[in-house]
Write an enzyme that holds these catalytic residues in place. Structure first.
Site, PDB file in Angstrom:
ATOM      1  N   LYS A  31      39.881  45.004  47.723  1.00 56.45           N
ATOM      2  CA  LYS A  31      41.196  44.934  47.548  1.00 56.45           C
ATOM      3  C   LYS A  31      41.664  44.791  46.059  1.00 56.45           C
ATOM      4  O   LYS A  31      42.647  44.796  45.534  1.00 56.45           O
ATOM      5  CB  LYS A  31      41.929  43.800  48.378  1.00 56.45           C
ATOM      6  CG  LYS A  31      42.049  44.446  49.671  1.00 56.45           C
ATOM      7  CD  LYS A  31      42.935  43.133  50.550  1.00 56.45           C
ATOM      8  CE  LYS A  31      43.281  43.736  51.832  1.00 56.45           C
ATOM      9  NZ  LYS A  31      44.027  42.581  52.515  1.00 56.45           N
ATOM     10  N   LEU A  60      26.498  43.905  39.758  1.00 63.63           N
ATOM     11  CA  LEU A  60      26.713  43.303  40.888  1.00 63.63           C
ATOM     12  C   LEU A  60      27.090  42.006  40.864  1.00 63.63           C
ATOM     13  O   LEU A  60      26.263  41.223  40.480  1.00 63.63           O
ATOM     14  CB  LEU A  60      25.813  43.875  42.027  1.00 63.63           C
ATOM     15  CG  LEU A  60      25.618  45.253  42.340  1.00 63.63           C
ATOM     16  CD1 LEU A  60      24.463  45.437  43.701  1.00 63.63           C
ATOM     17  CD2 LEU A  60      26.759  45.913  42.556  1.00 63.63           C
ATOM     18  N   HIS A  76      30.704  42.242  45.170  1.00 63.88           N
ATOM     19  CA  HIS A  76      30.054  43.275  45.904  1.00 63.88           C
ATOM     20  C   HIS A  76      29.183  42.837  46.985  1.00 63.88           C
ATOM     21  O   HIS A  76      28.999  43.490  47.867  1.00 63.88           O
ATOM     22  CB  HIS A  76      28.999  44.008  44.756  1.00 63.88           C
ATOM     23  CG  HIS A  76      29.677  44.454  43.561  1.00 63.88           C
ATOM     24  ND1 HIS A  76      29.762  43.931  42.353  1.00 63.88           N
ATOM     25  CD2 HIS A  76      30.481  45.816  43.330  1.00 63.88           C
ATOM     26  CE1 HIS A  76      30.204  44.680  41.645  1.00 63.88           C
ATOM     27  NE2 HIS A  76      31.051  45.723  42.030  1.00 63.88           N
TER      28      HIS A  76
END
Ligand code: PAF
Length: 273
Positions: free
Chosen positions: A145, A30, A34
């Protein structure tokens, strides 16, 4: 924060949740990107569940499944700091059996761009997310995205299978020098990291050209290619939200995507125009 290892533990946890449940699917390693997904989920839901699972079915033979970064302790700390309520960290055989049904991403969306070099990748993504959505039954699920094609395919899957989950896209998080955050950035040494900056610079160039009125895909791609040199470019594509190539940028409806090899590491980035 609870650490859940089995599907039963996850179902028991979910049964006790009231109100909205947010879900953030990850493969671990992560980073701040995240964290942004988790924090947004925490701010919008009564409960947030994060999955950490390096999903084998979305890796092709010869890809980086075995060396994909695994940092469970650090990941758990990040989830705690972001105030997630539970982390689901199953073993592979908790999730997959033999002779299973697969969810196939539509060919039109999955055989282009990433699908050219990674055939079958999005089938693995759709299959694991279907499993997770079925167990968790989240109200909202958060996706970056940065994986634009993945996001579009997930939206398509949720719509076509009437899945009862709201997909929430979250903007790309970048380092201060512009590099889109990715777990695979950890493969790069300092020199390669410097080379990788060409990717966001090429998108910045595209953005500036568009602001100056240049809407031709050919011209924009040309300018981006010259910035990306000498990196090995897999693709520069300008597409609409159905991933169809467009000759001319349409503001609000175009995405510029890049995939580039920095030495042996394949990195992607994009700009939603
Ligand atoms: O984007 C990812 O990290 C993975 O594709 C996902 C959505 C967690 C599915 O394994």
């Amino acid at each position: 924060m609870q650490i859940l290892k089995t599907i039963q533990e996850l179902r028991d946890f979910r049964a006790k949740c009231s109100g909205d449940v947010g879900f953030v699917a990850t493969m671990g390693a992560l980073h701040a990107g995240h964290a942004q997904l988790i924090k947004t989920s925490v701010s919008q839901n009564n409960h947030t569940i994060v999955s950490i699972f390096v999903n084998p079915t979305q890796f092709l033979p010869g890809e980086d499944l075995s060396r994909y970064p695994r940092t469970p302790e650090a990941d758990i700390k990040i989830c705690q700091l972001c105030q997630a309520d539970a982390v689901f960290m199953p073993e592979v055989d908790e999730i997959y059996n033999q002779n299973e049904i697969k969810i196939l991403a539509p060919k039109e969306l999955s055989s282009t761009l990433e699908g050219v070099t990674r055939p079958g990748h999005f089938d693995g993504v759709c299959t694991i997310l279907t499993k997770f959505f079925n167990i968790i039954n989240p109200t909202n699920a958060y996706f970056g995205k940065k994986d634009a094609q993945q996001l579009i395919i997930i939206e398509n899957m949720v719509k076509s299978l009437f899945m009862n989950v709201n997909i929430v896209p979250i903007d790309i998080v970048r380092s201060s020098d512009g590099l889109a955050l990715s777990s695979r950035n950890s493969y790069l040494n300092d020199d390669e990291l410097a080379q990788a900056l060409k990717i966001s610079r090429s998108l910045m160039k595209a953005s500036n050209l568009i602001k100056a009125g240049e809407l031709s895909s050919i011209e924009i791609k040309k300018a981006m290619s010259s910035i990306l040199e000498p990196l090995r470019v897999d693709y520069i594509a300008i597409v609409d939200k159905n991933l169809n190539p467009v000759d001319k940028i349409e503001l609000g409806n175009s995405i510029i995507l890049v995939a580039v090899y920095v030495k042996n590491t394949r990195l992607i980035d994009n700009l939603w125009v």
